[in-house]
Motif scaffolding. Structure first.
Motif, mmCIF file in Angstrom:
data_model
loop_
_atom_site.group_PDB
_atom_site.id
_atom_site.type_symbol
_atom_site.label_atom_id
_atom_site.label_comp_id
_atom_site.label_asym_id
_atom_site.label_seq_id
_atom_site.Cartn_x
_atom_site.Cartn_y
_atom_site.Cartn_z
ATOM 1 N N PHE A 92 53.798 40.360 44.017
ATOM 2 C CA PHE A 92 54.344 39.015 43.757
ATOM 3 C C PHE A 92 53.220 38.036 43.410
ATOM 4 N N LYS B 170 51.681 32.071 35.625
ATOM 5 C CA LYS B 170 51.226 30.680 35.633
ATOM 6 C C LYS B 170 49.885 30.449 34.948
ATOM 7 N N TYR C 177 40.814 35.950 42.761
ATOM 8 C CA TYR C 177 41.610 34.721 42.673
ATOM 9 C C TYR C 177 41.591 33.986 44.023
ATOM 10 N N ASN D 205 39.982 30.368 44.839
ATOM 11 C CA ASN D 205 40.824 29.336 45.486
ATOM 12 C C ASN D 205 40.390 29.005 46.905
ATOM 13 N N SER E 163 41.104 30.741 49.445
ATOM 14 C CA SER E 163 42.259 30.975 50.323
ATOM 15 C C SER E 163 42.228 32.356 50.969
ATOM 16 N N PRO F 238 46.667 29.259 47.706
ATOM 17 C CA PRO F 238 46.668 29.543 46.260
ATOM 18 C C PRO F 238 47.067 28.294 45.465
ATOM 19 N N ASN G 238 47.999 27.227 42.430
ATOM 20 C CA ASN G 238 49.127 26.879 41.567
ATOM 21 C C ASN G 238 50.453 27.470 42.033
ATOM 22 N N PHE G 239 50.512 27.886 43.299
ATOM 23 C CA PHE G 239 51.789 28.315 43.872
ATOM 24 C C PHE G 239 52.510 27.060 44.387
ATOM 25 N N THR G 240 53.801 26.990 44.137
ATOM 26 C CA THR G 240 54.558 25.849 44.654
ATOM 27 C C THR G 240 54.727 26.004 46.177
ATOM 28 N N GLU H 34 56.953 28.935 46.810
ATOM 29 C CA GLU H 34 56.273 30.210 46.510
ATOM 30 C C GLU H 34 55.222 30.523 47.570
ATOM 31 N N ASN I 181 57.014 31.707 50.658
ATOM 32 C CA ASN I 181 57.585 33.029 50.379
ATOM 33 C C ASN I 181 56.478 34.094 50.398
ATOM 34 N N TYR I 182 55.369 33.770 49.740
ATOM 35 C CA TYR I 182 54.239 34.716 49.679
ATOM 36 C C TYR I 182 53.695 35.028 51.083
ATOM 37 N N PHE I 183 53.460 33.978 51.864
ATOM 38 C CA PHE I 183 52.918 34.222 53.202
ATOM 39 C C PHE I 183 53.956 34.900 54.109
#
Lengths: 266, 319
Positions: A16, A24, A83, A87, A89, B96, B98-100, B103, B106-108
């Motif tokens: 995902f 994006k 990535y 970031n 992260s 991240p 550019n994740f909304t 998102e 949801n990702y985490f």
């Protein structure tokens, strides 16, 4: 929920993630489609300029397509870590109960899809523009060729991830370097026999050399000294995947021991 | 009696040196016990080892020596199990870019192995809890600092953790957002019994939020107590300001009281430094009245947690 389901969800998390990055970041899509297309067109035109016959055109274009598959396949695995480093992260993501297996498996699945996309696009374009039909040898050779290259790309991608845990975002230089070494030594554009003897010995331990020999043998070229390039290619590719996975686990452990993981997220 | 959420014995951590950079002995034998459902705050100057300790507890950093348990799991052998039941958020969190909001959650949620239905429920609940509902389709890099921090906290609750590590969760935020975050964290602790382990440089936050405070200096806990106990345990002088008339007449008498040092600022105002307000206030008032002073107002400045911090952060004579 079963343990297996939980693992599959974690693998899907990284699939995902790469899907979102691809969706994006125009730059990522550009990398996946633009450079392979440029490579194929420029080399294809070179074969016309040199008036190469059909088999020689096949020889060169097989190399170009193979290189693109390895490059694209490794990109998604590398990016799943790079990535996060860019970031800052990574700490947040690795605080979750995920393992490197989840990370590699998820991103490799997306790498497979991207590599398949590249394979089909380049095959179609090379057939249309240069009269070279990759799929004419039947489905089994192409599956072996593709799987072998994808395994190789996994080894490269995992190794780049290991480098990322040691050197941070600069590791993408490693990805480019490894692929460049392959161009030089694996016989992408020429047979390995034209290399100086010591370099031929190095090319003999690179799996791409054997997958190229295997697939080119269907076009009348030598299957190499051993006569079993596919077996050798698979054995070497699996060895490299295993070694790269080991290097990654050691690098992750070291980064948690030395505190580099925390520093990369500051 | 509450079960221990954290038990640590003799935890050491040294960051290896590299080139001209010498090794750093960040933790020098940490012993700690925190009850389940408690709010424990780690205070200490920069470089004291707060972030290192939290990173070890959260499984992001490996310690060198010592043993410990987090939520009943041994910290060297059960790191994956620990990461399943804890979570963490830090000030200036990076996610991240550019994740909304949706998102990201949801990702985490996927990283914690949550099924889709649970991820959806958690996303709904947490966006509402942290008032992020209007920003769900906005990418992380377009959120304000306060919204980013609220998202980081929402992310840290995605797996309903039994223990939450918060490394300066309100740093750089305006008072309104800081208050919202503190209220939400206190509510979480009250309603779900989530153990909170907090580091902060904001003394009011430490005092309001925590049951106990551990003061870390040079990689060791030098004091662990409640905020009130900490203030009492550090013998800080309190200041009594007296306003009135004819105060000068009492100066000589006041200097004779042990533990009291008075300065006459004018005939109508005097400051007295005392070692103990409880023990000295009566004597001061008695001396003033006997000297014929007329008292109009008295104010007492108590030691704050900030004063305690400054005092404890100073190297002691034994250092």
């Amino acid at each position: 929920m079963s343990n297996l389901q939980s693992h599959l969800i974690r693998i899907n998390a990284f699939f995902f993630k790469i899907w979102l990055i691809t969706k994006k970041r125009v730059f990522h899509l550009f990398e996946i489609l633009f450079w392979p297309a440029i490579g194929l067109v420029s080399v294809g035109l070179l074969t016309r300029f040199l008036h190469l016959d059909g088999d020689m055109v096949a020889f060169v274009l097989i190399g170009v397509i193979a290189l693109s598959i390895v490059q694209i396949g490794q990109l998604d695995i590398s990016y799943v870590i790079l990535y996060s480093i860019w970031n800052k992260s990574l700490k947040q993501e690795l605080a979750a109960p995920v393992s490197m297996f989840h990370l590699i498996a998820g991103s490799w699945c997306m790498g497979l899809i991207h590599a398949l996309l590249v394979l089909f696009l380049l095959s179609a374009f090379s057939a249309y523009a240069f009269g070279f039909r990759l799929l004419q040898q039947g489905i089994i050779p192409i599956i072996h060729f593709f799987c072998g290259l994808l395994l190789t790309s996994a080894a490269v991608g995992i190794f780049v991830c290991a480098l990322a845990f040691r050197f941070g975002g600069r590791a993408h230089v490693g990805a480019n370097s490894i692929v460049s070494v392959m161009i030089l030594l694996s016989g992408i554009y020429y047979p390995v026999e034209v290399l100086p003897r010591p370099l031929q010995m190095v090319s003999a331990i690179l799996p791409v050399t054997y997958f190229l020999e295997y697939f080119r043998s269907f076009y009348g070229f030598s299957a190499g000294a051993t006569g079993h390039p596919l077996v050798l290619g698979y054995v070497l590719a699996i060895l490299y995947v295993t070694a790269a996975a080991g290097a990654l686990l050691v690098a992750v452990h070291d980064s948690k021991k030395s505190g580099i993981l925390l520093k990369m997220s500051e | 009696m509450a079960a221990a959420a954290i038990q640590l014995h003799g935890i050491h951590k040294t960051y290896p040196g590299r080139g001209a950079v010498p090794p750093v002995h960040a933790l020098r034998g940490i012993d700690l016990e925190v009850d389940s459902g408690a709010v424990f705050c780690i205070l200490g100057p920069n470089g004291a080892g707060k972030t290192t300790l939290i990173a070890i507890l959260a499984g992001l950093l490996y310690h060198d020596e010592g043993r410990g348990y987090v939520c009943g799991f041994e910290i060297s052998r059960n790191r994956r199990r620990i990461r399943e039941v804890v979570n963490f958020a830090s000030g200036h969190s990076n996610l991240p870019d550019n994740f909304t909001v949706d998102e990201t959650l949801n990702y985490f949620g996927m990283l914690y192995g949550l099924a889709k239905s649970k991820r959806s429920r958690q996303t709904e609940r947490l966006t509402e809890f942290f008032e992020l509902g209007a920003y769900r389709k906005i990418p992380f890099n377009q959120l304000s600092t306060g919204l980013k921090q609220r998202l980081a906290l929402a992310k840290s609750l995605i797996n309903d953790p039994r223990m939450l590590f918060l490394d300066e969760p309100t740093v750089g935020l305006d008072p309104k957002v800081s208050r919202l975050i503190r209220e939400r964290l206190k509510e979480l602790n009250r309603t779900r019994q989530t153990t909170l382990i907090l580091t902060t440089h904001q003394m009011d936050e430490a005092e309001q939020m925590s049951d106990r405070i551990g003061f870390l200096r040079d990689g060791r806990f030098i004091r662990i107590a409640s905020a009130a106990q900490l203030k009492r345990s550090v013998r800080l002088q309190e200041r009594i300001t007296i306003r009135g008339r004819n105060l000068g007449m009492a100066v000589d008498r006041l200097q004779g009281i042990a533990g009291v040092s008075c300065t006459l600022l004018s005939d109508r105002q005097m400051n007295c430094q005392v070692d103990s307000r409880e023990q000295r206030l009566h004597s001061i008032l008695q001396s003033l009245l006997q000297a014929g002073a007329w008292i109009e107002d008295i104010s007492i400045a108590q030691a704050t947690l900030g004063d305690v911090f400054v005092k404890l952060a100073e190297p002691s004579d034994s250092d």
